[in-house]
Design an enzyme around this catalytic site. Structure first.
Site, PDB file in Angstrom:
ATOM      1  N   MET A 167      -4.362   4.022  -0.260  1.00  0.00           N
ATOM      2  CA  MET A 167      -4.866   4.368   0.793  1.00  0.00           C
ATOM      3  C   MET A 167      -6.259   5.557   0.822  1.00  0.00           C
ATOM      4  O   MET A 167      -7.205   5.212   1.106  1.00  0.00           O
ATOM      5  CB  MET A 167      -4.010   5.269   1.134  1.00  0.00           C
ATOM      6  CG  MET A 167      -2.888   4.149   2.209  1.00  0.00           C
ATOM      7  SD  MET A 167      -3.759   2.740   3.399  1.00  0.00           S
ATOM      8  CE  MET A 167      -4.692   4.740   4.553  1.00  0.00           C
TER       9      MET A 167
ATOM     10  N   GLY B 271      -1.341   4.085  -5.209  1.00  0.00           N
ATOM     11  CA  GLY B 271      -0.480   2.591  -5.051  1.00  0.00           C
ATOM     12  C   GLY B 271       0.612   2.908  -6.994  1.00  0.00           C
ATOM     13  O   GLY B 271       1.014   1.757  -7.216  1.00  0.00           O
TER      14      GLY B 271
ATOM     15  N   VAL C  28       0.589  -1.236   0.013  1.00  0.00           N
ATOM     16  CA  VAL C  28       0.007  -0.272  -0.056  1.00  0.00           C
ATOM     17  C   VAL C  28       0.830   1.173   0.199  1.00  0.00           C
ATOM     18  O   VAL C  28       1.903   1.276   1.088  1.00  0.00           O
ATOM     19  CB  VAL C  28      -1.063  -0.141   0.996  1.00  0.00           C
ATOM     20  CG1 VAL C  28      -1.427   1.278   1.231  1.00  0.00           C
ATOM     21  CG2 VAL C  28      -1.849  -1.005   1.090  1.00  0.00           C
ATOM     22  N   CYS C  29       0.596   2.051  -1.005  1.00  0.00           N
ATOM     23  CA  CYS C  29       1.165   3.376  -0.920  1.00  0.00           C
ATOM     24  C   CYS C  29       0.366   4.460  -1.254  1.00  0.00           C
ATOM     25  O   CYS C  29      -1.339   4.155  -0.722  1.00  0.00           O
ATOM     26  CB  CYS C  29       2.498   3.842  -2.401  1.00  0.00           C
ATOM     27  SG  CYS C  29       1.333   3.493  -3.859  1.00  0.00           S
ATOM     28  N   THR C  30       0.147   5.835  -1.496  1.00  0.00           N
ATOM     29  CA  THR C  30      -0.802   6.390  -1.288  1.00  0.00           C
ATOM     30  C   THR C  30      -1.652   6.649  -2.337  1.00  0.00           C
ATOM     31  O   THR C  30      -2.493   6.459  -2.026  1.00  0.00           O
ATOM     32  CB  THR C  30      -0.342   8.170  -1.588  1.00  0.00           C
ATOM     33  OG1 THR C  30       1.223   8.007  -0.471  1.00  0.00           O
ATOM     34  CG2 THR C  30      -0.883   9.047  -1.490  1.00  0.00           C
TER      35      THR C  30
END
Length: 143
Positions: free
Chosen positions: A129, A104, A100-102
């Site tokens: 997220m 994708g 998971v990042c900000t």
């Protein structure tokens, strides 16, 4: 059929551009279907965690992670992940790992690095997220 041949003859550059675009679309489709890395949505992430003991790995900056993360997520700095330093995750090589990042985007590159390092089931939360929060799913904060 003669009209198509005449069009191609009269508009060679346009026809070449059209063929290149079609080739890129087909190539992208093939890569996505046969890629070892799968994009998943928030509901699929929940199923992987609950049914298959998946582990969420958040690669956002520690400040963002502490402000709000998916319950049970482990933090891994993107810098360490890019250098193939997967400290604390070695035991999970055969389990589902969901990055998971900000948004994708960063997670996709790191997912490829993890797969090359021997992680068998690597997933990326499509939309990061932002997608999780837009789905109205809960977060925890202050690790």
């Amino acid at each position: 059929m003669e009209q198509y041949i005449e069009f191609v003859g009269n508009h060679a550059v346009l026809s070449i551009i059209w063929l290149a675009i079609v080739a890129m679309i087909v190539s992208s489709f093939i890569k996505s279907k046969f890629s070892a890395i799968r994009q998943i949505n928030p509901q699929q992430l929940t199923l992987l965690v609950n049914r298959e003991e998946g582990q969420v790995v958040d690669i956002r900056a520690i400040k963002e992670f502490n402000a709000g993360q998916i319950a049970g997520a482990k933090h891994l700095s993107a810098e360490k992940a890019k250098q193939s330093e997967f400290v604390g995750l070695e035991k999970l090589k055969s389990k589902p790992i969901i990055l998971v990042c900000t948004t994708g985007m960063t997670a996709s590159g790191i997912a490829n690095t993890m797969h090359k390092a021997g992680f068998e089931q690597v997933y990326v939360l499509n939309g990061g997220m932002g997608a999780w929060q837009n789905a109205g799913l809960p977060t925890t904060s202050g690790k």
